[in-house]
Write an enzyme that holds these catalytic residues in place. Structure first.
Site, PDB file in Angstrom:
ATOM      1  CG  ASP A   1      64.202  56.521  10.941  1.00 54.89           C
ATOM      2  OD1 ASP A   1      63.932  56.320   9.737  1.00 54.89           O
ATOM      3  OD2 ASP A   1      64.497  57.640  11.391  1.00 54.89           O
TER       4      ASP A   1
ATOM      5  CG  ASP B   1      62.033  56.995   6.223  1.00 55.13           C
ATOM      6  OD1 ASP B   1      61.062  57.483   6.828  1.00 55.13           O
ATOM      7  OD2 ASP B   1      63.028  57.668   5.885  1.00 55.13           O
ATOM      8  CD  GLU B   2      60.394  58.377  11.274  1.00 53.65           C
ATOM      9  OE1 GLU B   2      60.534  58.401  12.522  1.00 53.65           O
ATOM     10  OE2 GLU B   2      60.050  59.380  10.615  1.00 53.65           O
TER      11      GLU B   2
END
Length: 394
Positions: free
Chosen positions: A12, A106-107
């Site tokens: 993350d 974003d993960e």
């Protein structure tokens, strides 16, 4: 048959939008930074860790955030730039591991099961994190365990810019002292309900009969109880940029009627965008397709910043259609496709300058969910023959 011991990594990017802004302007480092709608009725899309110390969080009204931290720096945000860095990180991950799932912009989840015999899975995850930091300049954290739930929780516990391994067999003990809202799937409403029941720590959830949680929380009760035990069998779903959602319309009579073509494209785009939002997805690529009366078929596409916003997508679809439809002869079919899908529908409109637009989209989606996706549409799309939007395709 014994279940295979899995090695699952959750990566993350830390305060992603803020980190990108700091990368562009080092003077913003260690400052309370707010990203989102700049007006008093705007909404915070992201904030720095320095701003969080004042009680500020994502989706908070900007007016309230500025009241909590008057000296905070406010930026409107640049979703095109954020999309660029998201894709940059994705390329590094894709080059480094055998299988990964891009769960949001974003993960990432990475399945390193079986890699111990070659490299050492935890060491490989460590090297991947270091490579991302080195090649992009962005801070990133990861959690490593036997399943997706525990790895995601471990990531959050390792932030900012850290890493944490939960050894096999230690999952339940790792989770037990944490507050129940640390468990994925426990949102604000569920957390409030559990707190009213006197449940604050995961340990209490672990000790409760699963039937009690099912009675209180319904279907999600069993899933939450399992996650509290540190058990999660859900697989890492391989990411593919080909994953898409699309719609097409074949006309009864071939046409050059621009009004009809325009309204049809808008109606399709509205339906597809609504489908994205109901699935909490964002798209990063739009494709428009035309088929002429002689069956000559042409397509064109455009990479875009991640979005599920009707207004933005309609403008892009119209732009692509006008670019594509050069022959100006009879058309038999038009189609629209959204691809490069990731999770993140909650981010829709958080860069809007006012909360009214956010509320409008939410109200429209509630109406469509209740009365059908054709119950509310733009005036220009009225009268367009209805059609079903296909499911997501792999």
């Amino acid at each position: 048959m014994r279940e295979v011991d899995r090695n699952i990594v959750h990566l993350d990017l830390d305060s992603f939008f803020v980190s990108v802004e700091v990368l562009q302007n080092s003077e913003l480092k260690d400052k309370p930074l707010l990203i989102g709608g700049s007006g008093n009725r705007g909404v915070v899309s992201s904030c720095s860790y320095e701003a969080r110390k004042y009680g500020i969080h994502s989706a908070m009204p900007m007016k309230m955030a500025k009241r909590l931290c008057p000296h905070a720096i406010v930026l409107g945000g640049d979703f095109e730039r954020y999309s660029y860095y998201s894709k940059m990180v994705t390329e590094v991950v894709a080059e480094s591991v055998p299988m990964y799932e891009k769960s949001s912009i974003d993960e990432f989840y990475v399945d390193l099961t079986g890699m111990d015999r070659f490299f050492g899975a935890y060491q490989l995850a460590t090297e991947l994190r270091q490579r991302i930091i080195r090649e992009t300049g962005l801070p990133i954290s990861f959690g490593f365990s036997s399943n997706k739930t525990v790895s995601k929780v471990a990531t959050n516990e390792s932030k900012p810019n850290g890493q944490l391994q939960v050894l096999r067999g230690m999952e339940k003990g790792f989770l037990s002292p944490l507050t129940v809202n640390k468990i994925p799937q426990v949102g604000a409403k569920t957390y409030h309900l559990l707190r009213n029941m006197g449940v604050e720590r995961v340990l209490t959830l672990q000790q409760m009969p699963v039937e009690l949680l099912e009675n209180v929380l319904g279907k999600s009760g069993h899933s939450i109880w399992m996650k509290a035990q540190g058990i999660d069998h859900s697989p890492v779903i391989p990411y593919s940029e080909k994953k898409s959602i699309s719609a097409e319309r074949t006309f009864t009579t071939d046409t050059t009627d621009m009004a009809l073509l325009n309204s049809t494209l808008i109606a399709m785009t509205e339906k597809l965008a609504y489908k994205l939002r109901t699935k909490e997805k964002l798209t990063a690529c739009v494709t428009v397709k035309v088929r002429y009366s002689d069956f000559d078929t042409q397509t064109t596409q455009k990479s875009i910043p991640y979005t599920a916003n009707d207004d933005e997508l309609i403008a892009i679809v119209k732009e692509l259609f006008l670019k594509l439809y050069q022959r100006r002869v009879l058309l038999r079919l038009v189609g629209v496709r959204f691809s490069h899908l990731v999770n993140g529908g909650y981010q829709i409109n958080l860069f809007s300058d006012t909360s009214e637009q956010i509320n409008l989209y939410q109200a429209i989606d509630r109406m469509k969910k209740r009365f059908g996706d054709s119950s509310l549409t733009r005036a220009i799309a009225l009268g367009v023959k209805q059609y079903d939007v296909p499911s997501f395709k792999g």
